[in-house]
Design a protein around this motif. Structure first.
Motif, mmCIF file in Angstrom:
data_model
loop_
_atom_site.group_PDB
_atom_site.id
_atom_site.type_symbol
_atom_site.label_atom_id
_atom_site.label_comp_id
_atom_site.label_asym_id
_atom_site.label_seq_id
_atom_site.Cartn_x
_atom_site.Cartn_y
_atom_site.Cartn_z
ATOM 1 N N PRO A 98 0.802 -1.229 0.000
ATOM 2 C CA PRO A 98 0.000 0.000 0.000
ATOM 3 C C PRO A 98 0.837 1.281 0.000
ATOM 4 O O PRO A 98 0.358 2.332 -0.430
ATOM 5 C CB PRO A 98 -0.858 -0.122 1.255
ATOM 6 C CG PRO A 98 -0.260 -1.216 2.062
ATOM 7 C CD PRO A 98 0.531 -2.072 1.146
ATOM 8 N N ALA A 99 2.087 1.207 0.434
ATOM 9 C CA ALA A 99 2.959 2.393 0.427
ATOM 10 C C ALA A 99 3.185 2.912 -0.988
ATOM 11 O O ALA A 99 3.570 4.077 -1.168
ATOM 12 C CB ALA A 99 4.288 2.078 1.092
ATOM 13 N N LEU A 100 2.933 2.085 -2.011
ATOM 14 C CA LEU A 100 3.053 2.551 -3.398
ATOM 15 C C LEU A 100 2.132 3.742 -3.662
ATOM 16 O O LEU A 100 2.439 4.592 -4.483
ATOM 17 C CB LEU A 100 2.697 1.433 -4.381
ATOM 18 C CG LEU A 100 3.746 0.382 -4.657
ATOM 19 C CD1 LEU A 100 3.172 -0.721 -5.534
ATOM 20 C CD2 LEU A 100 4.955 1.013 -5.323
ATOM 21 N N ILE A 101 1.004 3.779 -2.970
ATOM 22 C CA ILE A 101 0.064 4.880 -3.178
ATOM 23 C C ILE A 101 0.738 6.198 -2.816
ATOM 24 O O ILE A 101 0.660 7.167 -3.572
ATOM 25 C CB ILE A 101 -1.228 4.671 -2.373
ATOM 26 C CG1 ILE A 101 -1.939 3.382 -2.841
ATOM 27 C CG2 ILE A 101 -2.157 5.883 -2.517
ATOM 28 C CD1 ILE A 101 -3.059 2.929 -1.919
ATOM 29 N N ASN A 102 1.434 6.248 -1.680
ATOM 30 C CA ASN A 102 2.123 7.472 -1.277
ATOM 31 C C ASN A 102 3.389 7.719 -2.104
ATOM 32 O O ASN A 102 3.694 8.858 -2.433
ATOM 33 C CB ASN A 102 2.523 7.419 0.202
ATOM 34 C CG ASN A 102 1.327 7.475 1.122
ATOM 35 O OD1 ASN A 102 0.959 6.465 1.685
ATOM 36 N ND2 ASN A 102 0.712 8.624 1.264
ATOM 37 N N ARG A 103 4.129 6.656 -2.429
ATOM 38 C CA ARG A 103 5.409 6.813 -3.117
ATOM 39 C C ARG A 103 5.260 7.113 -4.601
ATOM 40 O O ARG A 103 6.105 7.788 -5.184
ATOM 41 C CB ARG A 103 6.255 5.553 -2.950
ATOM 42 C CG ARG A 103 6.907 5.431 -1.601
ATOM 43 C CD ARG A 103 8.063 4.445 -1.590
ATOM 44 N NE ARG A 103 7.864 3.258 -2.389
ATOM 45 C CZ ARG A 103 7.538 2.047 -1.926
ATOM 46 N NH1 ARG A 103 7.366 1.866 -0.637
ATOM 47 N NH2 ARG A 103 7.397 1.025 -2.731
ATOM 48 N N ASP A 104 4.217 6.559 -5.231
ATOM 49 C CA ASP A 104 4.068 6.682 -6.682
ATOM 50 C C ASP A 104 2.590 6.753 -7.050
ATOM 51 O O ASP A 104 2.083 5.921 -7.791
ATOM 52 C CB ASP A 104 4.748 5.489 -7.368
ATOM 53 C CG ASP A 104 4.853 5.642 -8.874
ATOM 54 O OD1 ASP A 104 4.643 6.759 -9.390
ATOM 55 O OD2 ASP A 104 5.127 4.625 -9.542
ATOM 56 N N CYS A 105 1.904 7.778 -6.513
ATOM 57 C CA CYS A 105 0.450 7.851 -6.690
ATOM 58 C C CYS A 105 0.029 7.982 -8.151
ATOM 59 O O CYS A 105 -1.061 7.546 -8.512
ATOM 60 C CB CYS A 105 -0.154 8.961 -5.840
ATOM 61 S SG CYS A 105 0.332 10.644 -6.260
ATOM 62 N N TYR A 106 0.881 8.541 -8.995
ATOM 63 C CA TYR A 106 0.526 8.723 -10.405
ATOM 64 C C TYR A 106 1.036 7.591 -11.294
ATOM 65 O O TYR A 106 0.837 7.614 -12.504
ATOM 66 C CB TYR A 106 1.066 10.053 -10.924
ATOM 67 C CG TYR A 106 0.452 11.252 -10.237
ATOM 68 C CD1 TYR A 106 -0.894 11.557 -10.416
ATOM 69 C CD2 TYR A 106 1.208 12.061 -9.404
ATOM 70 C CE1 TYR A 106 -1.459 12.654 -9.777
ATOM 71 C CE2 TYR A 106 0.649 13.161 -8.774
ATOM 72 C CZ TYR A 106 -0.686 13.451 -8.967
ATOM 73 O OH TYR A 106 -1.250 14.541 -8.335
#
Length: 159
Positions: A98-106
């Motif tokens: 889920p940290a991908l959302i913060n790290r690479d939201c686009y």
């Protein structure tokens, strides 16, 4: 490649559509589906995201209804769709990371893909470019967003 336009240090890449009231970005896909993701401003509001659970593929989602749940710092929120259509898939990578959302939201941190009921009609509901920046500036004003708040400072993107 040019840098994404920013607002209070948060990027809003060109080439995407935005639904400011939902804090989402949208991207048209070649197969007719539309990818949705949480924009940088949404990430700044939520803070660190611990989980995202999409509703099941094949489900019809009405505009304004939930397509999943975002869990963050001692709370959870329904992620509401800005358009009606069939949920094609949730991002399997964000289930595991889920940290991908913060790290690479686009990029890799997208949330769901929806096959819209009537994309040509719905498309006009979304904004891009300077219009998107103006709409987010107004949304930030309505939200009483403080870009100088300590929690927000920690989440600023480097552009």
């Amino acid at each position: 490649m040019s840098e994404a336009p920013t607002l209070h240090g948060l990027p809003f890449p060109a080439g995407l559509l935005y639904a400011p009231a939902h804090n989402l970005w949208l991207r048209e896909e070649p197969d007719g589906s539309v990818t949705l993701g949480l924009c940088a401003y949404g990430c700044a509001l939520y803070g660190e995201i611990f989980a995202f659970t999409a509703k099941r593929a094949g489900l019809h989602i009405d505009a304004g209804r939930s397509f999943g749940v975002v869990e963050f710092a001692k709370a959870a929120s329904s992620a509401r769709s800005p358009l009606a259509g069939e949920l094609v898939e949730g991002n399997p990578r964000v289930l595991q990371q889920p940290a991908l959302i913060n790290r690479d939201c686009y990029g890799a941190g997208w949330l769901v893909r929806i096959r819209p009921d009537d994309w040509p009609a719905a498309r006009g509901d979304f904004v891009s470019g300077a219009e998107a920046l103006e709409a987010f500036a107004e949304q930030m004003r309505l939200d009483n967003f403080d870009p100088e708040a300590p929690g927000v400072q920690a989440l600023r993107w480097k552009t």
